[in-house]
Design a protein around this motif. Structure first.
Motif, PDB file in Angstrom:
ATOM      1  N   ARG A 125       0.855  -1.187   0.000  1.00  0.00           N
ATOM      2  CA  ARG A 125       0.000   0.000   0.000  1.00  0.00           C
ATOM      3  C   ARG A 125       0.891   1.237   0.000  1.00  0.00           C
ATOM      4  O   ARG A 125       1.958   1.233   0.576  1.00  0.00           O
ATOM      5  CB  ARG A 125      -0.887   0.002   1.241  1.00  0.00           C
ATOM      6  CG  ARG A 125      -1.918   1.108   1.268  1.00  0.00           C
ATOM      7  CD  ARG A 125      -2.804   1.013   2.493  1.00  0.00           C
ATOM      8  NE  ARG A 125      -3.686  -0.161   2.397  1.00  0.00           N
ATOM      9  CZ  ARG A 125      -4.398  -0.632   3.403  1.00  0.00           C
ATOM     10  NH1 ARG A 125      -4.313  -0.081   4.601  1.00  0.00           N
ATOM     11  NH2 ARG A 125      -5.172  -1.673   3.234  1.00  0.00           N
ATOM     12  N   GLY A 126       0.418   2.277  -0.633  1.00  0.00           N
ATOM     13  CA  GLY A 126       1.119   3.554  -0.590  1.00  0.00           C
ATOM     14  C   GLY A 126       1.535   4.055  -1.958  1.00  0.00           C
ATOM     15  O   GLY A 126       1.647   3.295  -2.912  1.00  0.00           O
ATOM     16  N   THR A 127       1.739   5.370  -2.039  1.00  0.00           N
ATOM     17  CA  THR A 127       2.182   6.003  -3.272  1.00  0.00           C
ATOM     18  C   THR A 127       3.274   7.012  -2.955  1.00  0.00           C
ATOM     19  O   THR A 127       3.450   7.429  -1.811  1.00  0.00           O
ATOM     20  CB  THR A 127       1.018   6.731  -3.986  1.00  0.00           C
ATOM     21  OG1 THR A 127       0.484   7.718  -3.109  1.00  0.00           O
ATOM     22  CG2 THR A 127      -0.065   5.774  -4.417  1.00  0.00           C
ATOM     23  N   GLY A 128       3.989   7.386  -3.985  1.00  0.00           N
ATOM     24  CA  GLY A 128       5.030   8.399  -3.882  1.00  0.00           C
ATOM     25  C   GLY A 128       5.061   9.191  -5.176  1.00  0.00           C
ATOM     26  O   GLY A 128       4.159   9.083  -5.999  1.00  0.00           O
ATOM     27  N   GLU A 129       6.108   9.987  -5.360  1.00  0.00           N
ATOM     28  CA  GLU A 129       6.266  10.762  -6.582  1.00  0.00           C
ATOM     29  C   GLU A 129       7.579  10.419  -7.246  1.00  0.00           C
ATOM     30  O   GLU A 129       8.586  10.210  -6.570  1.00  0.00           O
ATOM     31  CB  GLU A 129       6.230  12.258  -6.279  1.00  0.00           C
ATOM     32  CG  GLU A 129       4.867  12.791  -5.953  1.00  0.00           C
ATOM     33  CD  GLU A 129       4.855  14.318  -5.840  1.00  0.00           C
ATOM     34  OE1 GLU A 129       5.906  14.952  -6.050  1.00  0.00           O
ATOM     35  OE2 GLU A 129       3.786  14.856  -5.542  1.00  0.00           O
ATOM     36  N   ASP A 130       7.572  10.370  -8.575  1.00  0.00           N
ATOM     37  CA  ASP A 130       8.813  10.146  -9.305  1.00  0.00           C
ATOM     38  C   ASP A 130       9.491  11.494  -9.576  1.00  0.00           C
ATOM     39  O   ASP A 130       9.032  12.548  -9.118  1.00  0.00           O
ATOM     40  CB  ASP A 130       8.573   9.353 -10.598  1.00  0.00           C
ATOM     41  CG  ASP A 130       7.728  10.091 -11.618  1.00  0.00           C
ATOM     42  OD1 ASP A 130       7.476  11.307 -11.434  1.00  0.00           O
ATOM     43  OD2 ASP A 130       7.322   9.453 -12.609  1.00  0.00           O
ATOM     44  N   ALA A 131      10.588  11.483 -10.331  1.00  0.00           N
ATOM     45  CA  ALA A 131      11.361  12.693 -10.602  1.00  0.00           C
ATOM     46  C   ALA A 131      10.563  13.752 -11.351  1.00  0.00           C
ATOM     47  O   ALA A 131      10.908  14.938 -11.312  1.00  0.00           O
ATOM     48  CB  ALA A 131      12.610  12.326 -11.398  1.00  0.00           C
ATOM     49  N   PHE A 132       9.494  13.352 -12.021  1.00  0.00           N
ATOM     50  CA  PHE A 132       8.673  14.281 -12.791  1.00  0.00           C
ATOM     51  C   PHE A 132       7.442  14.760 -12.017  1.00  0.00           C
ATOM     52  O   PHE A 132       6.611  15.483 -12.549  1.00  0.00           O
ATOM     53  CB  PHE A 132       8.233  13.633 -14.109  1.00  0.00           C
ATOM     54  CG  PHE A 132       9.394  13.199 -14.949  1.00  0.00           C
ATOM     55  CD1 PHE A 132      10.151  14.111 -15.655  1.00  0.00           C
ATOM     56  CD2 PHE A 132       9.751  11.854 -15.002  1.00  0.00           C
ATOM     57  CE1 PHE A 132      11.229  13.710 -16.416  1.00  0.00           C
ATOM     58  CE2 PHE A 132      10.823  11.435 -15.760  1.00  0.00           C
ATOM     59  CZ  PHE A 132      11.580  12.372 -16.463  1.00  0.00           C
ATOM     60  N   GLY A 133       7.302  14.321 -10.782  1.00  0.00           N
ATOM     61  CA  GLY A 133       6.159  14.719  -9.968  1.00  0.00           C
ATOM     62  C   GLY A 133       4.926  13.864 -10.180  1.00  0.00           C
ATOM     63  O   GLY A 133       3.859  14.176  -9.657  1.00  0.00           O
ATOM     64  N   ASP A 134       5.066  12.774 -10.944  1.00  0.00           N
ATOM     65  CA  ASP A 134       3.931  11.871 -11.179  1.00  0.00           C
ATOM     66  C   ASP A 134       3.785  10.901 -10.015  1.00  0.00           C
ATOM     67  O   ASP A 134       4.777  10.447  -9.435  1.00  0.00           O
ATOM     68  CB  ASP A 134       4.122  11.081 -12.476  1.00  0.00           C
ATOM     69  CG  ASP A 134       4.128  11.990 -13.700  1.00  0.00           C
ATOM     70  OD1 ASP A 134       3.407  12.997 -13.684  1.00  0.00           O
ATOM     71  OD2 ASP A 134       4.860  11.674 -14.655  1.00  0.00           O
ATOM     72  N   GLU A 135       2.541  10.572  -9.694  1.00  0.00           N
ATOM     73  CA  GLU A 135       2.277   9.618  -8.614  1.00  0.00           C
ATOM     74  C   GLU A 135       2.679   8.208  -9.052  1.00  0.00           C
ATOM     75  O   GLU A 135       2.356   7.781 -10.154  1.00  0.00           O
ATOM     76  CB  GLU A 135       0.794   9.649  -8.249  1.00  0.00           C
ATOM     77  CG  GLU A 135       0.455   8.811  -7.033  1.00  0.00           C
ATOM     78  CD  GLU A 135      -0.999   8.924  -6.639  1.00  0.00           C
ATOM     79  OE1 GLU A 135      -1.253   9.238  -5.475  1.00  0.00           O
ATOM     80  OE2 GLU A 135      -1.864   8.688  -7.508  1.00  0.00           O
ATOM     81  N   THR A 136       3.394   7.507  -8.192  1.00  0.00           N
ATOM     82  CA  THR A 136       3.806   6.127  -8.458  1.00  0.00           C
ATOM     83  C   THR A 136       3.490   5.264  -7.244  1.00  0.00           C
ATOM     84  O   THR A 136       3.410   5.761  -6.121  1.00  0.00           O
ATOM     85  CB  THR A 136       5.322   6.032  -8.749  1.00  0.00           C
ATOM     86  OG1 THR A 136       6.041   6.523  -7.615  1.00  0.00           O
ATOM     87  CG2 THR A 136       5.708   6.824  -9.978  1.00  0.00           C
ATOM     88  N   ASP A 137       3.299   3.978  -7.489  1.00  0.00           N
ATOM     89  CA  ASP A 137       3.074   3.036  -6.393  1.00  0.00           C
ATOM     90  C   ASP A 137       4.393   2.781  -5.686  1.00  0.00           C
ATOM     91  O   ASP A 137       5.445   2.688  -6.312  1.00  0.00           O
ATOM     92  CB  ASP A 137       2.521   1.713  -6.925  1.00  0.00           C
ATOM     93  CG  ASP A 137       1.123   1.855  -7.491  1.00  0.00           C
ATOM     94  OD1 ASP A 137       0.379   2.720  -6.993  1.00  0.00           O
ATOM     95  OD2 ASP A 137       0.785   1.103  -8.418  1.00  0.00           O
ATOM     96  N   THR A 138       4.327   2.651  -4.359  1.00  0.00           N
ATOM     97  CA  THR A 138       5.513   2.270  -3.595  1.00  0.00           C
ATOM     98  C   THR A 138       5.395   0.802  -3.218  1.00  0.00           C
ATOM     99  O   THR A 138       4.332   0.202  -3.339  1.00  0.00           O
ATOM    100  CB  THR A 138       5.658   3.117  -2.315  1.00  0.00           C
ATOM    101  OG1 THR A 138       4.514   2.891  -1.482  1.00  0.00           O
ATOM    102  CG2 THR A 138       5.783   4.591  -2.631  1.00  0.00           C
TER     103      THR A 138
END
Length: 112
Positions: A13-26
């Motif tokens: 569970r959970g999300t983060g941001e990649d280098a471009f500011g897009d939401e990604t799954d952690t």
């Protein structure tokens, strides 16, 4: 009563941001080592216009009734490292015995 466990799974569970500011799954593990019955079934359907046959794969996971899993969580099969997204979670009610959770899944790929 849980169906015969075929594997153990982890709930991610959970999300983060990649280098471009897009939401990604952690890959944050909420819980691991959960006994589960993970079943794939297939059926064939034809496209209405061309008649081309397509194979439709569906995945269902049955988990212990107290498992903390919700839609959009991910389930990792610890035996194969396959990752699935949880599309829906349903729980049948019974006044006599706790029923397993049913999670309808969509395969997303393998863990790195």
């Amino acid at each position: 009563m849980l169906a015969l466990a075929t594997t153990t799974v982890s709930v991610l569970r959970g999300t983060g941001e990649d280098a471009f500011g897009d939401e990604t799954d952690t890959s944050t593990v909420l819980k691991s080592g959960i006994p589960a019955s993970l079943i794939e079934s297939t059926r064939t359907a034809r496209e209405p216009v061309t008649g081309t046959p397509r194979i439709i794969r569906t995945h269902v996971c049955r988990l212990p009734p107290t498992t903390d899993v919700t839609e959009d969580d991910r389930i990792k099969d610890e035996r194969t490292n396959e990752i699935y997204i949880v599309v829906a979670v349903t729980k049948n009610s019974s006044p006599v015995v706790a029923q397993p959770l049913r999670a309808d899944l969509k395969r997303t790929g393998r863990a790195a």
